[in-house]
Design an enzyme around this catalytic site. Structure first.
Site, mmCIF file in Angstrom:
data_model
loop_
_atom_site.group_PDB
_atom_site.id
_atom_site.type_symbol
_atom_site.label_atom_id
_atom_site.label_comp_id
_atom_site.label_asym_id
_atom_site.label_seq_id
_atom_site.Cartn_x
_atom_site.Cartn_y
_atom_site.Cartn_z
ATOM 1 N N CYS A 53 0.839 -1.203 0.000
ATOM 2 C CA CYS A 53 0.000 0.000 0.000
ATOM 3 C C CYS A 53 0.871 1.249 0.000
ATOM 4 C CB CYS A 53 -0.909 -0.002 1.231
ATOM 5 S SG CYS A 53 0.012 0.156 2.768
ATOM 6 N N CYS A 81 4.963 1.819 3.902
ATOM 7 C CA CYS A 81 6.338 1.862 4.420
ATOM 8 C C CYS A 81 7.100 3.019 3.771
ATOM 9 C CB CYS A 81 7.055 0.537 4.168
ATOM 10 S SG CYS A 81 6.401 -0.813 5.170
ATOM 11 N N CYS A 139 4.316 -7.028 5.030
ATOM 12 C CA CYS A 139 4.080 -7.784 3.791
ATOM 13 C C CYS A 139 5.369 -8.390 3.228
ATOM 14 C CB CYS A 139 3.427 -6.877 2.749
ATOM 15 S SG CYS A 139 1.896 -6.137 3.309
ATOM 16 N N CYS A 165 3.797 -2.827 10.659
ATOM 17 C CA CYS A 165 2.940 -2.324 9.583
ATOM 18 C C CYS A 165 2.537 -0.884 9.898
ATOM 19 C CB CYS A 165 1.714 -3.225 9.475
ATOM 20 S SG CYS A 165 0.611 -2.819 8.135
ATOM 21 N N HIS A 175 4.802 -6.104 25.897
ATOM 22 C CA HIS A 175 4.264 -6.238 27.250
ATOM 23 C C HIS A 175 5.296 -5.879 28.331
ATOM 24 C CE1 HIS A 175 1.382 -8.080 30.057
ATOM 25 N NE2 HIS A 175 2.338 -8.847 30.538
ATOM 26 N N CYS A 224 5.370 -1.964 28.512
ATOM 27 C CA CYS A 224 4.113 -1.240 28.318
ATOM 28 C C CYS A 224 3.782 -0.367 29.527
ATOM 29 C CB CYS A 224 2.990 -2.243 28.074
ATOM 30 S SG CYS A 224 1.383 -1.445 27.885
ATOM 31 N N CYS A 232 -5.192 -2.128 31.500
ATOM 32 C CA CYS A 232 -4.638 -3.086 30.543
ATOM 33 C C CYS A 232 -5.714 -3.560 29.553
ATOM 34 C CB CYS A 232 -4.071 -4.278 31.308
ATOM 35 S SG CYS A 232 -3.630 -5.648 30.227
ATOM 36 N N CYS A 268 -5.453 -7.108 23.135
ATOM 37 C CA CYS A 268 -4.046 -6.688 23.003
ATOM 38 C C CYS A 268 -3.133 -7.900 22.836
ATOM 39 C CB CYS A 268 -3.615 -5.875 24.223
ATOM 40 S SG CYS A 268 -1.929 -5.261 24.033
ATOM 41 N N CYS A 314 8.411 -0.628 20.356
ATOM 42 C CA CYS A 314 7.453 0.492 20.208
ATOM 43 C C CYS A 314 7.225 1.280 21.506
ATOM 44 C CB CYS A 314 6.126 -0.012 19.671
ATOM 45 S SG CYS A 314 6.250 -0.899 18.118
ATOM 46 N N CYS A 371 0.657 2.881 19.561
ATOM 47 C CA CYS A 371 -0.688 2.268 19.542
ATOM 48 C C CYS A 371 -1.352 2.307 20.915
ATOM 49 C CB CYS A 371 -0.583 0.816 19.050
ATOM 50 S SG CYS A 371 0.160 0.670 17.428
ATOM 51 N N CYS A 378 -2.244 -3.423 20.860
ATOM 52 C CA CYS A 378 -1.151 -3.863 19.979
ATOM 53 C C CYS A 378 -1.699 -5.010 19.154
ATOM 54 C CB CYS A 378 0.062 -4.323 20.803
ATOM 55 S SG CYS A 378 1.294 -5.164 19.788
ATOM 56 N N CYS A 411 1.860 -6.595 14.939
ATOM 57 C CA CYS A 411 2.263 -6.456 13.535
ATOM 58 C C CYS A 411 3.746 -6.736 13.279
ATOM 59 C CB CYS A 411 1.863 -5.088 12.998
ATOM 60 S SG CYS A 411 2.882 -3.726 13.579
#
Ligand code: SF4
Ligand code: F3S
Length: 355
Positions: free
Chosen positions: A54, A57, A149, A188, A226, A229, A253, A259, A268, A280, A287, A290
């Site tokens: 798409c 990226c 992908c 992603c 996790h 987080c 949570c 999640c 992340c 996210c 989450c 991805c």
């Protein structure tokens, strides 16, 4: 001014310091980063191919702004071919690709999946994408798959599209594409810092950074979401969001809401997205896993609990243990830690890699 267009020395060194920190290197490494980037001003060339994708990226990459990362890297790595970004089109762009491949010794970046069923479902300039990738892989000095992908097939692998899709690793295993050492940068879309950090590492050492069993650089993918987080304290206390409209639960949570953080490896929570603005879970989305080969189908439905208890212990029990622990005067998070100590790795599918 140094050899980089429109960038003064101060900004350049700032960028080098930022890149060193992306890679977890100390300040002492900054001159080495600067030297590698300056030496690379003319090379190596980069070919960026897009298959079934798409262009998310590509967008993620050019959205990086701190400080003018895209500008620096576009100059630094000498982007020879990128369908979405290059000015040339038609025969001229095809010639640019052929010329770059014939020269060899480039870094090949692949975005998007490769048709798994019939190669004709993805063609560029009348040529099967599969053939173009094979040709480009054969003469590449380094191969990087970016995004869900290109790494493990992502959404095209799981959706009912006729061509379906496979990641580069799977295509290599099936002999569709020549085998070469492969660096996987999933999520992603790809995180621009993880991409830039990997390229700069390659420029510095002329080899891939240390990779995990799924081909991901450990510097970016060794910890579970996790583990770091910001809602982990609520997990440990057995406080699970069950009602989106309940204000009191707004930061609790989200495991019961689907999640996949306990099964997903990426940095992340620390790196954040959009130049450190948020991520996210920070904006109350679960989450979705991805960065794992199971994404997309294996992580769906995205907003439903996976149905898998964490190492055989149900989340309801974690809540009950925590409540009991408070009653007998123990801090709930000790109970949580005892339970989640059984985590570490695992999830919907413990063995990963190619699908
Ligand atoms: Fe955070 Fe998700 Fe783990 Fe809850 S289950 S602590 S929301 S990563
Ligand atoms: Fe993906 Fe989860 Fe990070 S959905 S972007 S791995 S927080």
């Amino acid at each position: 001014m140094n050899s980089f267009r429109n960038i003064n020395r101060r900004d350049f060194l700032k960028f080098c310091a930022g890149t060193a920190s992306i890679l977890g290197l100390s300040e002492a490494a900054v001159p080495r980063v600067a030297k590698a980037l300056e030496a690379a001003a003319k090379k190596p060339p980069v070919i960026w191919l897009e298959g079934q994708d798409c262009a998310g990226c590509s967008i993620s990459f050019i959205n990086s702004t701190n400080p003018g990362t895209a500008e620096i890297v576009l100059d630094t790595i000498s982007l020879r071919y990128h369908e979405t970004l290059m000015a040339a089109s038609g025969r001229l762009s095809e010639k640019a690709l052929d010329d770059a491949i014939n020269e060899g010794g480039y870094v090949l970046v692949v975005e998007g999946s490769i048709p798994a069923v019939d190669p004709r479902f993805c063609q560029i300039g009348g040529t099967d994408f599969q053939k173009t990738v094979s040709k480009a892989v054969a003469r590449a000095a380094a191969v990087i798959a970016i995004g869900a992908c290109a790494t493990y097939g992502g959404i095209p692998h799981d959706c009912p599209a006729p061509g379906q899709g496979m990641g580069l690793g799977e295509a290599m295993k099936k002999g569709v594409v020549p085998r070469k050492p492969l660096i996987n940068l999933p999520t992603c879309p790809v995180h621009p810092e993880r991409f830039i950090g990997t390229v700069v590492y390659y420029l510095m050492y002329r080899k891939a950074p240390a990779l995990d069993r799924l081909g991901r650089p450990v510097v970016f993918y060794d910890k579970l979401i996790h583990d770091n987080c910001e809602r982990r304290g609520h997990f440990d206390n057995g406080e699970f969001l069950t009602d989106w409209n309940n204000f009191e639960q707004r930061n609790w949570c989200m495991y019961l809401k689907g999640c996949k953080g306990p099964f997903t490896h990426a940095d992340c929570p620390k790196r954040l997205w959009s130049d450190g603005l948020n991520w996210c879970i920070g904006c109350s989305a679960v989450c979705q896993g991805c960065s794992e080969p199971d994404f997309y189908a294996g992580m769906s439905p995205l907003y439903e609990r996976s149905g898998i208890d964490i190492r055989g212990i149900s989340v309801e029990k974690i809540g009950a243990y925590a409540a009991g622990a408070v009653a007998i005067g123990l801090a709930g998070h000790f109970v949580g830690q005892a339970v989640t100590g059984r985590l570490g790795k695992g999830g919907p599918k413990d063995e990963g890699g190619d699908k």
